[in-house]
Design a protein around this motif. Structure first.
Motif, PDB file in Angstrom:
ATOM      1  N   ILE A  36       0.715  -1.253   0.052  1.00 37.96           N
ATOM      2  CA  ILE A  36      -0.089   0.027   0.061  1.00 37.96           C
ATOM      3  C   ILE A  36       0.940   1.150  -0.047  1.00 37.96           C
ATOM      4  CG2 ILE A  36      -1.746  -1.272   1.299  1.00 37.96           C
ATOM      5  CD1 ILE A  36      -0.974   0.430   3.968  1.00 37.96           C
ATOM      6  N   ALA A  37       0.172   2.488  -0.271  1.00 40.98           N
ATOM      7  CA  ALA A  37       0.795   3.878  -0.041  1.00 40.98           C
ATOM      8  C   ALA A  37       0.322   4.261   1.447  1.00 40.98           C
ATOM      9  CB  ALA A  37       0.240   4.681  -0.976  1.00 40.98           C
ATOM     10  N   THR A  38       1.374   4.263   2.161  1.00 40.32           N
ATOM     11  CA  THR A  38       0.936   4.745   3.547  1.00 40.32           C
ATOM     12  C   THR A  38       0.178   5.973   3.789  1.00 40.32           C
ATOM     13  OG1 THR A  38       3.152   5.158   3.960  1.00 40.32           O
ATOM     14  CG2 THR A  38       2.543   2.996   4.857  1.00 40.32           C
ATOM     15  N   GLY A  39      -0.541   6.245   4.679  1.00 41.70           N
ATOM     16  CA  GLY A  39      -1.393   7.408   4.699  1.00 41.70           C
ATOM     17  C   GLY A  39      -1.180   8.347   5.784  1.00 41.70           C
ATOM     18  N   GLY A  40      -1.602   9.595   5.631  1.00 41.41           N
ATOM     19  CA  GLY A  40      -1.400  10.690   6.659  1.00 41.41           C
ATOM     20  C   GLY A  40      -0.165  10.774   7.418  1.00 41.41           C
ATOM     21  N   TYR A  41       0.077  10.574   8.671  1.00 39.79           N
ATOM     22  CA  TYR A  41       1.066  10.814   9.276  1.00 39.79           C
ATOM     23  C   TYR A  41       2.334   9.695   8.863  1.00 39.79           C
ATOM     24  CZ  TYR A  41       0.318   6.447  11.689  1.00 39.79           C
ATOM     25  OH  TYR A  41      -0.062   5.163  11.792  1.00 39.79           O
ATOM     26  N   ALA A  42       1.790   8.864   8.437  1.00 33.38           N
ATOM     27  CA  ALA A  42       3.015   7.741   7.887  1.00 33.38           C
ATOM     28  C   ALA A  42       3.619   8.035   6.845  1.00 33.38           C
ATOM     29  CB  ALA A  42       2.239   6.266   7.998  1.00 33.38           C
ATOM     30  N   ARG A  43       3.172   9.108   5.879  1.00 34.38           N
ATOM     31  CA  ARG A  43       3.877   9.327   4.666  1.00 34.38           C
ATOM     32  C   ARG A  43       5.214   9.743   4.911  1.00 34.38           C
ATOM     33  NH1 ARG A  43       1.247  14.070   3.811  1.00 34.38           N
ATOM     34  NH2 ARG A  43       2.045  14.372   1.778  1.00 34.38           N
ATOM     35  N   GLU A  44       5.681  10.103   6.334  1.00 36.26           N
ATOM     36  CA  GLU A  44       7.049  10.681   6.337  1.00 36.26           C
ATOM     37  C   GLU A  44       7.864   9.505   7.265  1.00 36.26           C
ATOM     38  OE1 GLU A  44       6.858  14.258   8.808  1.00 36.26           O
ATOM     39  OE2 GLU A  44       5.700  15.394   7.088  1.00 36.26           O
ATOM     40  N   LEU A  45       7.517   8.274   7.315  1.00 37.51           N
ATOM     41  CA  LEU A  45       7.988   7.507   8.183  1.00 37.51           C
ATOM     42  C   LEU A  45       8.871   6.435   7.350  1.00 37.51           C
ATOM     43  CD1 LEU A  45       5.374   6.749  10.859  1.00 37.51           C
ATOM     44  CD2 LEU A  45       6.915   8.457  10.793  1.00 37.51           C
ATOM     45  N   ALA A  46       9.508   5.488   7.986  1.00 41.55           N
ATOM     46  CA  ALA A  46      10.269   4.480   7.329  1.00 41.55           C
ATOM     47  C   ALA A  46       9.627   3.704   6.494  1.00 41.55           C
ATOM     48  CB  ALA A  46      11.011   3.592   8.440  1.00 41.55           C
ATOM     49  N   PHE A  47       8.217   3.506   6.478  1.00 48.17           N
ATOM     50  CA  PHE A  47       7.640   2.861   5.244  1.00 48.17           C
ATOM     51  C   PHE A  47       6.737   3.891   4.229  1.00 48.17           C
ATOM     52  CE2 PHE A  47       5.746   1.472   9.519  1.00 48.17           C
ATOM     53  CZ  PHE A  47       5.177   2.789   9.610  1.00 48.17           C
ATOM     54  N   ASN A  48       7.366   4.801   4.220  1.00 48.76           N
ATOM     55  CA  ASN A  48       6.731   6.295   3.363  1.00 48.76           C
ATOM     56  C   ASN A  48       6.456   5.556   1.981  1.00 48.76           C
ATOM     57  OD1 ASN A  48       9.046   7.264   1.423  1.00 48.76           O
ATOM     58  ND2 ASN A  48       9.980   6.877   3.340  1.00 48.76           N
ATOM     59  N   PRO A  49       5.484   6.545   1.242  1.00 46.31           N
ATOM     60  CA  PRO A  49       5.311   5.953  -0.187  1.00 46.31           C
ATOM     61  C   PRO A  49       6.300   5.936  -1.149  1.00 46.31           C
ATOM     62  CG  PRO A  49       3.579   7.461   0.752  1.00 46.31           C
ATOM     63  CD  PRO A  49       4.798   7.429   1.627  1.00 46.31           C
TER      64      PRO A  49
END
Length: 558
Positions: A465-478
């Motif tokens: 998936i494309a991670t969403g919201g806050y997770a867009r900046e994390l280690a599993f970012n898009p």
């Protein structure tokens, strides 16, 4: 024979024909010199510029205007659907660009903070023809407004209207210039917003801990108006067949075919906005759209998908064995398959690791075996190991055991690398090695299946998936997940393992900017009338339910 080292000079013939040729050649040279003297420097520059592609060009119409002489409507423009191809030697080229040294010219060391879109910036509304593909290029700029001349920036793009959401594909030209392509079907002509967000700069999203490097700034929001013209015709989408799942990268869209303005969440957290039997509108889908509980939204790509009823799903899955190997998003997808399609609403959750048979509530003689093995860690209670979980001997033997049963092997395997790889691997090169190791492992398993005389399972590569919201900046970012999807898919193909591809990254991307449809890392959490990640009561789960139907298409259509 001439002596060695002696050069012979040509001897002019005194034949009349030769003298005439010499005279004619002299006259031609003189004539060409006069022509060249008559052209000034500006004219020459104009000619050269006309031959050179302007890297900062604005809208470029890619639709062929050539007419077919056999076409009964010779004045119409026969356009085509937008499509994207995965680059050949994807991993090799990516590693080359990612590891290329900076330095040298100042523009190679600069960091992007802004973009320039010539002939588009400053316009209130841009009018485009619906149905045609439109491409424009933009130039990355540094803090001083100077051009950046290296690529690797990760731009998020969103094209949204009242009844359309899609991810316009971006192409990195590796010189600080990027292109983005747009298309709207004439049926959905109207007003749109094109949003461009710079999430990471120069491959920084691929770092092990990228959050501190996130830029995450909206650089543009253009107002577009797509106008329908009778002479522009797109091929009608056809229903998906088996061969359609051979495409590695999708460029689809979500369209809204109905809407209940007064729809509210029910006590069980569900959104029954449209009647169960509310039909799809062809060519966008086939089946009952109301059962998707999306208030009219449906996904299509290079083909359109069947929305399965319980009866049609059981007709396909009965007596089958489906093996899932991937992250915890598979857990949600399996539960949604059981709850919403196969009639097992009593199953509130499934574990990360299980092997069970489920029967048809309407006909107990029909069963499907589902095995799910979590690959986020060799210990299903832990996380963030990803494909490296295969280093554990016990985990490898567990996986092999399901393909070594005397009575048979799974009919299909649904696989992805998962978000845990984004956290685990130190860098891109390390992940590429891990992906190759994983593909080699499965090749060995499938070869053992062949040696025992069984047919190897179909492999459906369901990317992450494309991670969403806050997770867009994390280690599993898009940015990282899009790259890791491509690397793992390429490695699996190199070992001859992929039967079909389902691009769940493209499916989830239009909904990844906030947390209305996800909790950051899952799009299929069970419905619940509770406060969600975005602070609202309830959440949308239809994106993962759409994935359920797309996977059924990949498994069932011929």
């Amino acid at each position: 024979m001439p002596e060695k080292g002696v050069m012979l000079s040509p001897v002019l013939s005194h034949h009349p024909l030769h003298r005439w040729r010499l005279s004619a050649l002299t006259s031609l040279v003189f004539f060409l010199m006069v022509i060249l003297w008559s052209i000034d420097g500006c004219t020459i520059k104009t000619l050269i510029d006309s031959w050179t592609l302007n890297a900062s060009s604005s809208l470029v119409d890619l639709t062929s205007n050539a007419t077919n002489p056999m076409d009964p409507h010779p004045t119409r423009v026969n356009s085509h659907w937008i499509s994207v191809e995965m680059e050949q030697n994807f991993t090799t080229n990516l590693l080359k660009n990612w590891s290329a040294p900076g330095g040298g010219e100042k523009c190679r060391e600069a960091k992007t903070v802004e973009i320039s879109v010539p002939n588009i910036d400053g316009k209130d509304t841009i009018e485009l023809t619906a149905g045609e593909i439109h491409e424009f290029r933009f130039q990355s700029l540094d803090v001083k407004g100077q051009q950046v001349c290296v690529g690797g920036d990760y731009f998020e793009t969103d094209l949204s209207g009242e009844s359309w959401k899609s991810k316009p594909p971006v192409k990195d030209l590796s010189n600080g210039t990027y292109s983005v392509s747009l298309q709207i079907h004439p049926e959905f002509a109207g007003d749109y917003n094109l949003t461009i967000v710079l999430l990471f700069r120069h491959f920084q999203g691929l770092k092990l801990s990228p959050a501190r490097f996130a830029f995450n700034r909206e650089l543009r929001k253009f107002k577009l108006r797509f106008v329908e013209k009778n002479d522009v015709v797109l091929p009608e989408l056809r229903g998906c067949v088996k061969s359609d799942f051979g495409r590695d990268v999708w460029s689809g869209r979500w369209t809204r075919l109905g809407k209940n303005e007064e729809c509210e969440i029910s006590t069980d957290g569900r959104y029954r906005c449209l009647d169960d039997g509310f039909p799809c509108r062809k060519p966008w889908c086939d089946g009952a759209l109301g059962g998707l509980e999306s208030n009219g939204w449906v996904y299509s790509s290079h083909c359109s998908f069947k929305l399965f009823s319980g009866d049609s799903a059981w007709s396909c899955l009965k007596d089958k064995w489906i093996f899932f190997w991937g992250d915890s998003n598979h857990v949600d997808t399996i539960r949604n398959l059981l709850n919403f399609v196969l009639g097992h609403q009593e199953i509130s959750a499934v574990p990360r690791r299980f092997d069970l048979k489920f029967s048809n509530p309407k006909n107990s003689s029909e069963t499907v075996r589902i095995t799910s093995i979590f690959n986020g860690h060799c210990n299903e209670t832990q996380n963030y190991q990803g494909l490296d979980s295969l280093r554990d001997p016990g985990f490898r033997e567990l996986l092999k055991s399901y393909f070594a049963e005397e009575t048979g092997v799974p009919d299909a395997m649904i696989v992805n690398s998962g978000l845990h790889d984004g956290v685990h691997w130190s860098n891109l090169r390390a992940f590429a090695k891990g992906a190759k190791t994983a593909a080699a492992f499965w090749r060995e398993v499938f070869d053992s299946v062949k040696r025992r005389g069984f047919e190897t399972p179909e492999v459906v590569f369901r990317n992450t998936i494309a991670t969403g919201g806050y997770a867009r900046e994390l280690a599993f970012n898009p940015s990282k997940m899009e790259v890791y999807n491509g690397v793992f898919l390429e490695k699996m193909r190199e070992f001859g393992l992929v039967s079909a591809v389902v691009d769940n990254f493209d499916m989830t991307y239009p909904w990844h900017y906030d947390n209305k449809c996800n909790d950051g890392v899952h799009y299929g959490r069970a419905p619940a009338k509770l406060r969600w990640r975005d602070g609202e009561i309830g959440h949308q789960y239809f994106v993962d339910l759409m994935l359920v139907h797309v996977l059924l298409n990949a498994l069932c259509v011929r």
